[in-house]
Write a protein that holds these residues in place. Sequence first.
Motif, PDB file in Angstrom:
ATOM      1  N   GLY A  18       0.809  -1.213   0.000  1.00 42.07           N
ATOM      2  CA  GLY A  18       0.000   0.000   0.000  1.00 42.07           C
ATOM      3  C   GLY A  18       0.843   1.263   0.000  1.00 42.07           C
ATOM      4  N   GLY A  19       1.915   1.265   0.771  1.00 42.16           N
ATOM      5  CA  GLY A  19       2.791   2.437   0.813  1.00 42.16           C
ATOM      6  C   GLY A  19       3.506   2.677  -0.502  1.00 42.16           C
ATOM      7  N   ARG A  20       4.044   1.618  -1.061  1.00 41.64           N
ATOM      8  CA  ARG A  20       4.772   1.753  -2.329  1.00 41.64           C
ATOM      9  C   ARG A  20       3.823   2.150  -3.459  1.00 41.64           C
ATOM     10  NH1 ARG A  20       8.939   3.570  -4.593  1.00 41.64           N
ATOM     11  NH2 ARG A  20       9.755   2.363  -6.322  1.00 41.64           N
ATOM     12  N   ALA A  21       2.677   1.530  -3.499  1.00 39.28           N
ATOM     13  CA  ALA A  21       1.699   1.853  -4.556  1.00 39.28           C
ATOM     14  C   ALA A  21       1.203   3.292  -4.430  1.00 39.28           C
ATOM     15  CB  ALA A  21       0.532   0.877  -4.495  1.00 39.28           C
ATOM     16  N   ALA A  22       1.011   3.760  -3.203  1.00 40.48           N
ATOM     17  CA  ALA A  22       0.577   5.153  -3.014  1.00 40.48           C
ATOM     18  C   ALA A  22       1.650   6.115  -3.496  1.00 40.48           C
ATOM     19  CB  ALA A  22       0.255   5.401  -1.543  1.00 40.48           C
ATOM     20  N   ASP A  23       2.911   5.774  -3.289  1.00 42.28           N
ATOM     21  CA  ASP A  23       3.990   6.627  -3.782  1.00 42.28           C
ATOM     22  C   ASP A  23       4.053   6.640  -5.304  1.00 42.28           C
ATOM     23  OD1 ASP A  23       4.807   7.365  -1.267  1.00 42.28           O
ATOM     24  OD2 ASP A  23       6.409   5.866  -1.134  1.00 42.28           O
ATOM     25  N   LEU A  24       3.870   5.487  -5.922  1.00 45.30           N
ATOM     26  CA  LEU A  24       4.003   5.389  -7.369  1.00 45.30           C
ATOM     27  C   LEU A  24       2.764   5.865  -8.127  1.00 45.30           C
ATOM     28  CD1 LEU A  24       5.735   1.907  -7.734  1.00 45.30           C
ATOM     29  CD2 LEU A  24       6.764   4.168  -8.011  1.00 45.30           C
ATOM     30  N   ILE A  25       1.589   5.523  -7.640  1.00 45.42           N
ATOM     31  CA  ILE A  25       0.361   5.779  -8.397  1.00 45.42           C
ATOM     32  C   ILE A  25      -0.352   7.046  -7.946  1.00 45.42           C
ATOM     33  CG2 ILE A  25      -1.885   4.796  -9.011  1.00 45.42           C
ATOM     34  CD1 ILE A  25      -0.530   2.045  -8.803  1.00 45.42           C
ATOM     35  N   GLY A  26      -0.219   7.398  -6.682  1.00 44.22           N
ATOM     36  CA  GLY A  26      -0.846   8.626  -6.202  1.00 44.22           C
ATOM     37  C   GLY A  26      -1.512   8.443  -4.857  1.00 44.22           C
ATOM     38  N   ARG A  27      -1.243   9.374  -3.975  1.00 42.59           N
ATOM     39  CA  ARG A  27      -1.764   9.280  -2.609  1.00 42.59           C
ATOM     40  C   ARG A  27      -3.264   9.460  -2.556  1.00 42.59           C
ATOM     41  NH1 ARG A  27       2.829  13.263  -1.597  1.00 42.59           N
ATOM     42  NH2 ARG A  27       4.577  11.836  -1.409  1.00 42.59           N
ATOM     43  N   ARG A  28      -3.766  10.446  -3.257  1.00 43.48           N
ATOM     44  CA  ARG A  28      -5.218  10.687  -3.243  1.00 43.48           C
ATOM     45  C   ARG A  28      -5.984   9.521  -3.844  1.00 43.48           C
ATOM     46  NH1 ARG A  28      -6.195  17.012  -4.865  1.00 43.48           N
ATOM     47  NH2 ARG A  28      -5.057  17.893  -3.115  1.00 43.48           N
ATOM     48  N   ARG A  29      -5.451   8.986  -4.925  1.00 41.40           N
ATOM     49  CA  ARG A  29      -6.101   7.850  -5.581  1.00 41.40           C
ATOM     50  C   ARG A  29      -6.161   6.652  -4.633  1.00 41.40           C
ATOM     51  NH1 ARG A  29      -3.567   6.732 -11.044  1.00 41.40           N
ATOM     52  NH2 ARG A  29      -4.821   8.537 -11.567  1.00 41.40           N
TER      53      ARG A  29
END
Length: 125
Positions: free
Chosen positions: A64-75
């Motif tokens: 979840g942390g890595r994906a939020a960094d790569l794809i977008g925090r708001r998303r």
Amino acid sequence: MPPLKYPRCALTLLATAQLIIALDATIIFVALHDMGRALQINAQQLQWVVSAYTVAFGGSLLLGGRAADLIGRRRFYRLGMLLFALASLLGALAPNATLLIIARAAQGIGAALLFPATLALINTL
């Protein structure tokens, strides 16, 4: 990220998300006995109801942390909140132990997507 129009409302929303994540891990103990009686769940299955959330949350947190960094925090905030809400609804309507355990695991995954995105958005705000 553009400046927010209402930063206090955003901070309140983010703080509420953190509260929901923390509360959901522990509030299950309040209703555990009644759930076990209503759904005829044995002690072993009740342990899985408790553990499913924690195991799924801990196992998915780095993702979840890595994906939020790569794809977008708001998303990922929105995706985590949506998954968490749908899993909560599924858990509330679960007619048996298996569906309840699956719903709790889905809540854990939703929380794992939501948690790092929320912290990052609080830091940015």
